[in-house]
Design a protein around this motif. Structure first.
Motif, PDB file in Angstrom:
ATOM      1  N   ILE A 188     -21.474  39.451  -8.769  1.00  0.00           N
ATOM      2  CA  ILE A 188     -20.786  38.365  -8.057  1.00  0.00           C
ATOM      3  C   ILE A 188     -20.223  38.871  -6.735  1.00  0.00           C
ATOM      4  CG2 ILE A 188     -18.815  36.795  -8.164  1.00  0.00           C
ATOM      5  CD1 ILE A 188     -19.301  36.556 -11.172  1.00  0.00           C
ATOM      6  N   LEU A 189     -19.641  40.065  -6.739  1.00  0.00           N
ATOM      7  CA  LEU A 189     -19.110  40.634  -5.501  1.00  0.00           C
ATOM      8  C   LEU A 189     -20.217  40.831  -4.473  1.00  0.00           C
ATOM      9  CD1 LEU A 189     -16.676  43.327  -6.950  1.00  0.00           C
ATOM     10  CD2 LEU A 189     -16.041  41.233  -5.756  1.00  0.00           C
ATOM     11  N   ASP A 190     -21.405  41.220  -4.914  1.00  0.00           N
ATOM     12  CA  ASP A 190     -22.526  41.417  -3.995  1.00  0.00           C
ATOM     13  C   ASP A 190     -22.956  40.094  -3.356  1.00  0.00           C
ATOM     14  OD1 ASP A 190     -24.633  43.330  -2.980  1.00  0.00           O
ATOM     15  OD2 ASP A 190     -25.910  41.816  -3.903  1.00  0.00           O
ATOM     16  N   ILE A 191     -22.975  39.019  -4.147  1.00  0.00           N
ATOM     17  CA  ILE A 191     -23.317  37.702  -3.603  1.00  0.00           C
ATOM     18  C   ILE A 191     -22.283  37.267  -2.571  1.00  0.00           C
ATOM     19  CG2 ILE A 191     -23.621  35.261  -4.186  1.00  0.00           C
ATOM     20  CD1 ILE A 191     -24.621  36.203  -6.944  1.00  0.00           C
ATOM     21  N   PHE A 192     -21.012  37.465  -2.885  1.00  0.00           N
ATOM     22  CA  PHE A 192     -19.959  37.103  -1.938  1.00  0.00           C
ATOM     23  C   PHE A 192     -20.113  37.881  -0.644  1.00  0.00           C
ATOM     24  CE2 PHE A 192     -18.238  34.562  -5.070  1.00  0.00           C
ATOM     25  CZ  PHE A 192     -16.993  34.048  -4.749  1.00  0.00           C
ATOM     26  N   ALA A 193     -20.449  39.167  -0.731  1.00  0.00           N
ATOM     27  CA  ALA A 193     -20.610  39.977   0.477  1.00  0.00           C
ATOM     28  C   ALA A 193     -21.754  39.458   1.351  1.00  0.00           C
ATOM     29  CB  ALA A 193     -20.871  41.432   0.090  1.00  0.00           C
ATOM     30  N   GLN A 194     -22.805  38.946   0.720  1.00  0.00           N
ATOM     31  CA  GLN A 194     -23.929  38.405   1.484  1.00  0.00           C
ATOM     32  C   GLN A 194     -23.588  37.088   2.172  1.00  0.00           C
ATOM     33  OE1 GLN A 194     -27.911  38.428  -0.357  1.00  0.00           O
ATOM     34  NE2 GLN A 194     -27.008  39.541  -2.066  1.00  0.00           N
ATOM     35  N   HIS A 195     -22.774  36.261   1.524  1.00  0.00           N
ATOM     36  CA  HIS A 195     -22.587  34.891   1.993  1.00  0.00           C
ATOM     37  C   HIS A 195     -21.350  34.679   2.861  1.00  0.00           C
ATOM     38  CE1 HIS A 195     -25.260  33.014  -1.401  1.00  0.00           C
ATOM     39  NE2 HIS A 195     -25.908  33.874  -0.629  1.00  0.00           N
ATOM     40  N   ALA A 196     -20.413  35.617   2.867  1.00  0.00           N
ATOM     41  CA  ALA A 196     -19.204  35.435   3.675  1.00  0.00           C
ATOM     42  C   ALA A 196     -19.559  35.417   5.158  1.00  0.00           C
ATOM     43  CB  ALA A 196     -18.202  36.541   3.374  1.00  0.00           C
ATOM     44  N   LYS A 197     -18.983  34.486   5.895  1.00  0.00           N
ATOM     45  CA  LYS A 197     -19.291  34.352   7.317  1.00  0.00           C
ATOM     46  C   LYS A 197     -18.053  34.509   8.188  1.00  0.00           C
ATOM     47  CE  LYS A 197     -22.073  31.300   8.870  1.00  0.00           C
ATOM     48  NZ  LYS A 197     -22.709  30.017   9.224  1.00  0.00           N
ATOM     49  N   SER A 198     -16.941  33.919   7.798  1.00  0.00           N
ATOM     50  CA  SER A 198     -15.750  33.973   8.637  1.00  0.00           C
ATOM     51  C   SER A 198     -15.107  35.352   8.562  1.00  0.00           C
ATOM     52  CB  SER A 198     -14.734  32.918   8.195  1.00  0.00           C
ATOM     53  OG  SER A 198     -14.177  33.258   6.940  1.00  0.00           O
TER      54      SER A 198
END
Length: 509
Positions: A188-198
Motif C-alpha cells: 500500500i505504501l508503494d502505491i501511495f508513493a507512485q500516486h502522490a502528486k502534491s
C-alpha cells in the motif's frame, strides 16, 4: 506460463483425510478464481470513465507511470526510500486463514488488485489454513521451503504476504525464498508513493514509508560484516570487532530519524495554508460536503457527476490521494463545496492514517458526509466497517449527518441493495457511471445541508447590485421581484450578509 493455485493445511487438528482434501481443493479453487481475474477490482481492458468525467487529462500522465523490468532493488542510499524502489513485476501472493474461507478469498482478491495497481503481474497464489502465523517465518519452516520452490519454478521476483510481517519474520522468510518479501502494508505504501502528486501528499507518503522502514533496516549482501560484542569463543572476534556493516545501519537509522523530523516540520508548516483555505470557505458561510469511502468505490466518479470536476477516474485502488474541492449547488440554487478525499482499505497502515491526518480534517470540518459504498463488492458491509473504523478517529464526526451512497447500483445485486438500505437512516442507490439516482441524491443533499441562519425580506437599491449578487452566490432565494425602488428580496442569508443588507436598506430610507 500456466497459472496454478496451491493450498496448504497446517491447522494441527485431527481431521479425516477427506476433510483436509476438501479444504485444499476449495482453497485451490479460490486461488484459481483470483488468478483468472474474475471479480477483482482491476481488470485489463476495462474503461471506467464516463462522459461526466470530462477529458481526464491526468490519465495519460498516470499511464506513463510504469515499472521497468530488470532494475536492481538493492538499497544504495537510505535517502532513496527502499519501498520507492521495490521491484514488483512478477509476484506470488500468500494468504492465511483459520476458518472463514470466503473472507480469505475476498482479502486475497483485494491483494491481487493492490499488486496490479502497483504495476506487478500476479503469477501464482497460495492459501494456508493455519490457526496463527508462525512467529519465525510466518508460514513455518516446511511451508517456507515449499514456497521457495514455487518462487523458483514460476520465476517470481517478489512474494507478497496478505498480512503484516514482523521485521524478524520478513528477514527469515527472505533468507529462505531468496527473493524480496513484502507485506500488505509495504504494498500500500508503494502505491501511495507512485500516486502522490502534491507537495504535501508526497511528504506525507515519505514520512509513512520511513516510519515503516526504520525498524526493518538490514544489511544487504553477505559481505556486510556485523557487530560482535563481547568474547566470541573460538571465532577470534571479540572486543573491538565492530564491523562496517553495523556502523552503516546505525548511520542509516540516524539519517532516517533526521529526515522524519524534517518531514514533520514541513507538513506542520503546510497546515496553516490548508486551514486558511477552510477558514475562507467557512467565512463565506458556504456549506461543505465531504466524500469518503472505500478505495475504488467510485468517489471521484461521483464528484465528477455532481460537479463536472474532471477528477482522475481510474479502475485502480488508491487512484486519488490529494483532496479535490469543487463548488456545486443544490436544485433550489444554494451553493456548497464538495471535497473528494483519499480512500480507505481494510487494515490501512496506521502510518498512513497518522500521515494523512491533515487530509482527514476535510471530513471533520464538513457539514455533510457522503459515505460512498461499492454496492457490487462481495462484502459491502465490511467496506463500511473499515471506513468507519478510520473515521472514528475524527472526534467531530459523530455530529455530522451521513448519507450512505450505494454506488454501482447498475451492476449490483438488487437483493444486496435492499439489504443495505436498512443500515442507516439516509441511504440512496446511485450509479455515477450512468447517472441513475443522482437526482435523488441531490435532493437529499439539499434536505440535509444547513440552511442560512437569517431570513430577510427587504428592498435593495439598484445601486447595490453587488449585495444582490452575494445573495445569489451564498444565500437561498425564496422570492425575488424588481420594483421601482429596487430589488425586493425574500431570502435566507448568513449573519454578515444580513447585516450588510439591513444597513444598506436603513441608509437608503
Amino acid at each position: 506460463m500456466e497459472l496454478r493455485g496451491v493450498a496448504w493445511d497446517d491447522s494441527g487438528l485431527m481431521e479425516p483425510d477427506t476433510t483436509k482434501r476438501s479444504d485444499r481443493d476449495e482453497a485451490a479453487r479460490v486461488v484459481e478464481r483470483i488468478l483468472a481475474r474474475a471479480g477483482t477490482a482491476v481488470m485489463s481492458g476495462d474503461v471506467s470513465a464516463s462522459d461526466a468525467d470530462g477529458e481526464q487529462f491526468d490519465r495519460e500522465e498516470r499511464a506513463a507511470l510504469r515499472r521497468v523490468a530488470g532494475l536492481s532493488t538493492e538499497l544504495q542510499d537510505v535517502t532513496e526510500v527502499e519501498y520507492r524502489s521495490l521491484r514488483l513485476e512478477r509476484v506470488v501472493l500468500v494468504g492465511m486463514y483459520s476458518d472463514d474461507a470466503e473472507m480469505a478469498e475476498i482479502s486475497l482478491r483485494e491483494l491481487a488488485a493492490l499488486a496490479e495497481t502497483a504495476g506487478s503481474q500476479v503469477l501464482d497464489g497460495l492459501l494456508q489454513r493455519r490457526r496463527t502465523p508462525d512467529p519465525g517465518t510466518y508460514l513455518g519452516s516446511g511451508k517456507a521451503s515449499e514456497l521457495a520452490g514455487i518462487v523458483a519454478s514460476t520465476g517470481a521476483d517478489t512474494v507478497v504476504i496478505d498480512g503484516e510481517l514482523a521485521p524478524s519474520q520478513r528477514r527469515a522468510l527472505e533468507d529462505v525464498v531468496k527473493v524480496k518479501v513484502v507485506d500488505r502494508t509495504a504494498l500500500i505504501l508503494d502505491i501511495f508513493a507512485q500516486h502522490a502528486k502534491s507537495r504535501e501528499g508526497k511528504a506525507q507518503v515519505e514520512l509513512a514509508q520511513l516510519e515503516y522502514l526504520l525498524p526493518r533496516l538490514r544489511g544487504w549482501g553477505e559481505s556486510m560484516s556485523r557487530q560482535a560484542g563481547g568474547q566470541v569463543g573460538g571465532a577470534g572476534a571479540g572486543m573491538g570487532s565492530r564491523g562496517p556493516g553495523e556502523t552503516k545501519i546505525e548511520l542509516d537509522r540516524r539519517r532516517i530519524r533526521n529526515r522524519m523530523a524534517k518531514l514533520r516540520r514541513e507538513i506542520a508548516a503546510m497546515a496553516p495554508s490548508r486551514a486558511a483555505k477552510r477558514a475562507q470557505r467557512n467565512a463565506s458561510s458556504v456549506p461543505a460536503v465531504a466524500i469518503a469511502g472505500y478505495t475504488n468505490a467510485g468517489k471521484s466518479s461521483l464528484l465528477n457527476r455532481l460537479t463536472g470536476a474532471g477528477a482522475l477516474v481510474e479502475n485502480a485502488l488508491f487512484a486519488t490521494l490529494d483532496p479535490t474541492v469543487r463548488r456545486a449547488s443544490t436544485p433550489d440554487g444554494r451553493p456548497f463545496t464538495i471535497a473528494d478525499t483519499v480512500g480507505f482499505v481494510r487494515a490501512l497502515p496506521h502510518q498512513l492514517v497518522e500521515a494523512f491526518r491533515s487530509t482527514l480534517e476535510e471530513v471533520g470540518d464538513a457539514d455533510l458526509l457522503l459515505h460512498v459504498v461499492d454496492a457490487a463488492h462481495p462484502d459491502p458491509e465490511g467496506q463500511i466497517t473499515a471506513v468507519r473504523t478510520v473515521l472514528a478517529e475524527i472526534e467531530t464526526l459523530a455530529q455530522i449527518p451521513e448519507i450512505i451512497v450505494l454506488n454501482k447500483a447498475d451492476i449490483a445485486d438488487p437483493g444486496v441493495l435492499a439489504r443495505l438500505h436498512a443500515i442507516a437512516p439516509h441511504v440512496v442507490a446511485v450509479s455515477a457511471h450512468t447517472g441513475r439516482g443522482v437526482a435523488e441524491l441531490r435532493d437529499l443533499i439539499a434536505d440535509l445541508l444547513p440552511l442560512p441562519a437569517v431570513e430577510v425580506d427587504l428592498v435593495v437599491p439598484y445601486t447595490r447590485g453587488d449585495l444582490v449578487s452575494r445573495v445569489h452566490e451564498g444565500g437561498q432565494i425564496l422570492h425575488e421581484e424588481h420594483t421601482a425602488e429596487g430589488t425586493r428580496l425574500h431570502a435566507r442569508v448568513d449573519h454578515a450578509l444580513a447585516a450588510a443588507l439591513r444597513g444598506e436598506t436603513s441608509a437608503a430610507s
